[in-house]
Scaffold this motif. Sequence first.
Motif, PDB file in Angstrom:
ATOM      1  N   TYR A   8      23.191  -6.555  -0.613  1.00  0.00           N
ATOM      2  CA  TYR A   8      23.608  -5.345  -1.332  1.00  0.00           C
ATOM      3  C   TYR A   8      22.439  -4.366  -1.444  1.00  0.00           C
ATOM      4  O   TYR A   8      22.605  -3.163  -1.208  1.00  0.00           O
ATOM      5  CB  TYR A   8      24.126  -5.703  -2.733  1.00  0.00           C
ATOM      6  CG  TYR A   8      24.722  -4.518  -3.443  1.00  0.00           C
ATOM      7  CD1 TYR A   8      26.072  -4.221  -3.323  1.00  0.00           C
ATOM      8  CD2 TYR A   8      23.921  -3.659  -4.196  1.00  0.00           C
ATOM      9  CE1 TYR A   8      26.619  -3.106  -3.942  1.00  0.00           C
ATOM     10  CE2 TYR A   8      24.457  -2.539  -4.816  1.00  0.00           C
ATOM     11  CZ  TYR A   8      25.803  -2.272  -4.687  1.00  0.00           C
ATOM     12  OH  TYR A   8      26.338  -1.164  -5.275  1.00  0.00           O
ATOM     13  N   VAL A   9      21.285  -4.870  -1.781  1.00  0.00           N
ATOM     14  CA  VAL A   9      20.106  -4.001  -1.923  1.00  0.00           C
ATOM     15  C   VAL A   9      19.748  -3.368  -0.582  1.00  0.00           C
ATOM     16  O   VAL A   9      19.399  -2.175  -0.518  1.00  0.00           O
ATOM     17  CB  VAL A   9      18.922  -4.808  -2.489  1.00  0.00           C
ATOM     18  CG1 VAL A   9      17.628  -4.001  -2.403  1.00  0.00           C
ATOM     19  CG2 VAL A   9      19.197  -5.212  -3.940  1.00  0.00           C
ATOM     20  N   ASP A  10      19.854  -4.123   0.480  1.00  0.00           N
ATOM     21  CA  ASP A  10      19.531  -3.598   1.804  1.00  0.00           C
ATOM     22  C   ASP A  10      20.509  -2.507   2.248  1.00  0.00           C
ATOM     23  O   ASP A  10      20.124  -1.576   2.969  1.00  0.00           O
ATOM     24  CB  ASP A  10      19.550  -4.724   2.845  1.00  0.00           C
ATOM     25  CG  ASP A  10      18.354  -5.650   2.735  1.00  0.00           C
ATOM     26  OD1 ASP A  10      17.364  -5.262   2.073  1.00  0.00           O
ATOM     27  OD2 ASP A  10      18.416  -6.768   3.281  1.00  0.00           O
ATOM     28  N   GLU A  11      21.752  -2.615   1.822  1.00  0.00           N
ATOM     29  CA  GLU A  11      22.805  -1.728   2.329  1.00  0.00           C
ATOM     30  C   GLU A  11      23.066  -0.511   1.449  1.00  0.00           C
ATOM     31  O   GLU A  11      23.877   0.348   1.824  1.00  0.00           O
ATOM     32  CB  GLU A  11      24.106  -2.522   2.503  1.00  0.00           C
ATOM     33  CG  GLU A  11      24.012  -3.593   3.588  1.00  0.00           C
ATOM     34  CD  GLU A  11      25.257  -4.461   3.662  1.00  0.00           C
ATOM     35  OE1 GLU A  11      26.164  -4.281   2.798  1.00  0.00           O
ATOM     36  OE2 GLU A  11      25.330  -5.322   4.561  1.00  0.00           O
ATOM     37  N   HIS A  12      22.402  -0.424   0.288  1.00  0.00           N
ATOM     38  CA  HIS A  12      22.672   0.678  -0.626  1.00  0.00           C
ATOM     39  C   HIS A  12      21.383   1.387  -1.038  1.00  0.00           C
ATOM     40  O   HIS A  12      20.311   0.783  -1.080  1.00  0.00           O
ATOM     41  CB  HIS A  12      23.399   0.161  -1.873  1.00  0.00           C
ATOM     42  CG  HIS A  12      24.779  -0.345  -1.586  1.00  0.00           C
ATOM     43  ND1 HIS A  12      25.008  -1.617  -1.107  1.00  0.00           N
ATOM     44  CD2 HIS A  12      25.993   0.253  -1.692  1.00  0.00           C
ATOM     45  CE1 HIS A  12      26.313  -1.791  -0.932  1.00  0.00           C
ATOM     46  NE2 HIS A  12      26.927  -0.675  -1.273  1.00  0.00           N
ATOM     47  N   ALA A  13      21.527   2.665  -1.326  1.00  0.00           N
ATOM     48  CA  ALA A  13      20.370   3.500  -1.687  1.00  0.00           C
ATOM     49  C   ALA A  13      20.095   3.372  -3.183  1.00  0.00           C
ATOM     50  O   ALA A  13      20.438   4.254  -3.984  1.00  0.00           O
ATOM     51  CB  ALA A  13      20.641   4.950  -1.309  1.00  0.00           C
TER      52      ALA A  13
END
Length: 219
Positions: free
Chosen positions: A201-206
């Motif tokens: 989730y952290v990798d895919e969201h700003a």
Amino acid sequence: MTDDLAARIRADLRAVADPDRAPGQQAYMKSPMPFLGVRVPDARLVAKRAAKGTDAATLRAASLELWDAAGHREERYAALALLALPPLRGDLALVPLVEHMVRTGRWWDFTDELAHRLAELHDARPAATAVLVRAWAHDDDLWIRRIAILSQLGRGIRLDPDLLADTIEPNLADPEFFLRKAIGWALREYGRVAPEWVRRYVDEHALSPLSRREALKHL
């Protein structure tokens, strides 16, 4: 019965207060409302003892009475403690009270404690509570949005990750510190049981730097 319970709690709080403690508590909490000088665990214990054997309707009414008439912050802590007692756990009738307290309390100590009541509602009434927090995640009030984000704290493997994402995503771009902190905190807690989901989730969201740092703190 409501007035008697509220009056007994007010008296018991004053009986255990340490006035020398009060100024430091008020300064730490940045509270315009003064303190009596009662530690939070003691305020909760006072409420629990006074309310022993009380029915759900009286607990709700006494909690509202303590909250709305409070002259000291510990009276509001006691009001919150009444809502945590077994007769009210998972009771949808708490929702208007929770909303009222968040909107009028407007600070993190109240909001974060009330988030536990929503977590209990997620377990008892998952469908209705999910609808509620998805709506609250878009509210104009930042504290209502914060409680929506934090509403699954403590649920561990019972947490619904899709619901968590749905409460976070409307708030990702908001610069408000208390929302960014809440996003990171909610993700960090879920990372204890689902670390790969959180990393993805952290990798895919700003995320903001604060949210990202909090989310990954223990990963």
